[in-house]
Design a protein around this motif. Structure first.
Motif, PDB file in Angstrom:
ATOM      1  N   TYR A 189      37.423 -79.174 -54.687  1.00  0.00           N
ATOM      2  CA  TYR A 189      36.689 -80.392 -55.025  1.00  0.00           C
ATOM      3  C   TYR A 189      37.602 -81.607 -54.919  1.00  0.00           C
ATOM      4  O   TYR A 189      37.239 -82.649 -54.370  1.00  0.00           O
ATOM      5  CB  TYR A 189      36.119 -80.300 -56.446  1.00  0.00           C
ATOM      6  N   ILE A 193      37.446 -84.961 -52.218  1.00  0.00           N
ATOM      7  CA  ILE A 193      37.411 -86.360 -52.657  1.00  0.00           C
ATOM      8  C   ILE A 193      38.622 -87.115 -52.129  1.00  0.00           C
ATOM      9  O   ILE A 193      38.522 -88.262 -51.680  1.00  0.00           O
ATOM     10  CB  ILE A 193      37.338 -86.425 -54.192  1.00  0.00           C
ATOM     11  N   GLY A 198      39.306 -90.960 -51.991  1.00  0.00           N
ATOM     12  CA  GLY A 198      39.064 -91.143 -53.412  1.00  0.00           C
ATOM     13  C   GLY A 198      40.350 -91.245 -54.216  1.00  0.00           C
ATOM     14  O   GLY A 198      41.354 -90.613 -53.893  1.00  0.00           O
ATOM     15  N   ASP A 202      38.416 -91.374 -59.236  1.00  0.00           N
ATOM     16  CA  ASP A 202      37.254 -90.768 -58.582  1.00  0.00           C
ATOM     17  C   ASP A 202      37.265 -89.248 -58.738  1.00  0.00           C
ATOM     18  O   ASP A 202      36.216 -88.629 -58.949  1.00  0.00           O
ATOM     19  CB  ASP A 202      37.238 -91.126 -57.096  1.00  0.00           C
ATOM     20  N   GLN A 205      36.141 -88.538 -62.352  1.00  0.00           N
ATOM     21  CA  GLN A 205      34.744 -88.840 -62.633  1.00  0.00           C
ATOM     22  C   GLN A 205      33.778 -87.945 -61.864  1.00  0.00           C
ATOM     23  O   GLN A 205      32.720 -87.571 -62.377  1.00  0.00           O
ATOM     24  CB  GLN A 205      34.448 -90.305 -62.305  1.00  0.00           C
ATOM     25  N   LYS A 206      34.132 -87.591 -60.622  1.00  0.00           N
ATOM     26  CA  LYS A 206      33.177 -86.891 -59.755  1.00  0.00           C
ATOM     27  C   LYS A 206      33.418 -85.392 -59.645  1.00  0.00           C
ATOM     28  O   LYS A 206      32.548 -84.671 -59.158  1.00  0.00           O
ATOM     29  CB  LYS A 206      33.211 -87.513 -58.359  1.00  0.00           C
TER      30      LYS A 206
END
Length: 289
Positions: A189, A193, A198, A202, A205-206
């Motif tokens: 993940y 990002i 990112g 980021d 948060q994501k």
């Protein structure tokens, strides 16, 4: 004729539609069976739980009535119930209950909030994580009863010292659990990002926070028990009011029925608090998903 389906094509389409309908009906039937089996298992578990509870109460009552156990120490359920009813009617119980519950709720909420924020800070700074990791482990292994007198000297003999004692238990546990959850999030993940430019914000948060949300919410359940432990330990040391105080007082005057009635009240209130947290967890996780 052009544009019209041949009879054999129509037959195939009709057969496919029938097969699709049969598949949907079969899946629907299996899903209903699954739900029925799940509800049946839930009912069976609840029935066994109730049976074990009632059996234990009856056995305890019989053991006390027939003098199988020392009644002075173990008492028996009907006598404990009479003690609770007497304290409720006289109003003696309510100030103690209100104080203990308020201390527990404050310690529970602050412990969860501070522990989660500390886990975020440590995750955000790998350097800080390496610096604080041994200190957190050592502090978590220290007996909090030994820290109680220090808190009393620093914060006084009262509400604040008991809440701080509770925080000494809940904060570190929350921090370790949540921080471990952050580190166990799938690294892919983060890579995705990062690939799209990112920032670390980021990523958090994501990827990190959404993936760790169920663990953070589940930590609430752990902190219920930890908060009660911290409050009762604190009340043992310093309180002049509260359920922990009633337990100590009952030991001092050899009124073990009062001790057991206080323990029963703690168990009931803690169970109610735990079930409330489970309900909130279910709602939050369902809404988040």
């Amino acid at each position: 004729m052009k544009g019209e389906d041949r009879p054999d094509n129509k037959g195939k389409k009709n057969q496919q539609a029938l097969n699709s309908a049969d598949s949907q009906a079969w899946l629907s039937h299996k899903w209903r069976q699954h739900l029925q089996a799940k509800r049946k298992l839930k009912r069976n578990v609840f029935a066994v739980q109730v049976f074990l509870l009632l059996f234990s109460i009856v056995l305890w009552e019989v053991a006390g009535r027939l003098k199988w156990v020392d009644v002075l120490i173990f008492s028996y359920p009907s006598k404990v119930g009479q003690q609770i009813v007497k304290d409720v009617i006289s109003g003696e119980l309510w100030p103690h209950l209100a104080m203990t519950v308020s201390e527990t709720v404050v310690g529970f909420l602050l412990g969860t909030l501070i522990g989660t924020l500390l886990a975020v800070i440590i995750w955000w700074s790998p350097f800080l994580s390496k610096v604080l990791d041994p200190y957190m482990v050592v502090f978590n292994s220290m007996p909090k009863v030994a820290l109680g007198p220090i808190f009393i000297v620093l914060f006084g003999a009262g509400f604040t010292a008991i809440v701080i004692t509770t925080l000494s238990i809940t904060v570190i546990v929350t921090t370790l659990v949540v921080y471990t959850s952050f580190n166990e999030v799938d690294a892919n993940y983060t890579k995705v990002i990062r690939t799209f430019g990112g920032s670390r914000k980021d990523v958090f948060q994501k990827a990190i926070l959404p993936a760790s949300f169920p663990t953070i919410v589940s930590t609430l359940k752990v902190n219920v028990g930890m908060a009660w432990v911290g409050v009762i330990v604190g009340e043992f040391l310093v309180a002049k009011i509260g359920l922990g105080y009633l337990i100590v007082y009952g030991f001092q005057v050899f009124n073990f029925t009062l001790v057991l009635s206080s323990l029963v009240i703690i168990a009931l209130v803690a169970t109610a608090m735990y079930q409330l947290v489970v309900y909130i967890e279910r709602k939050l996780v369902r809404g988040h998903s």
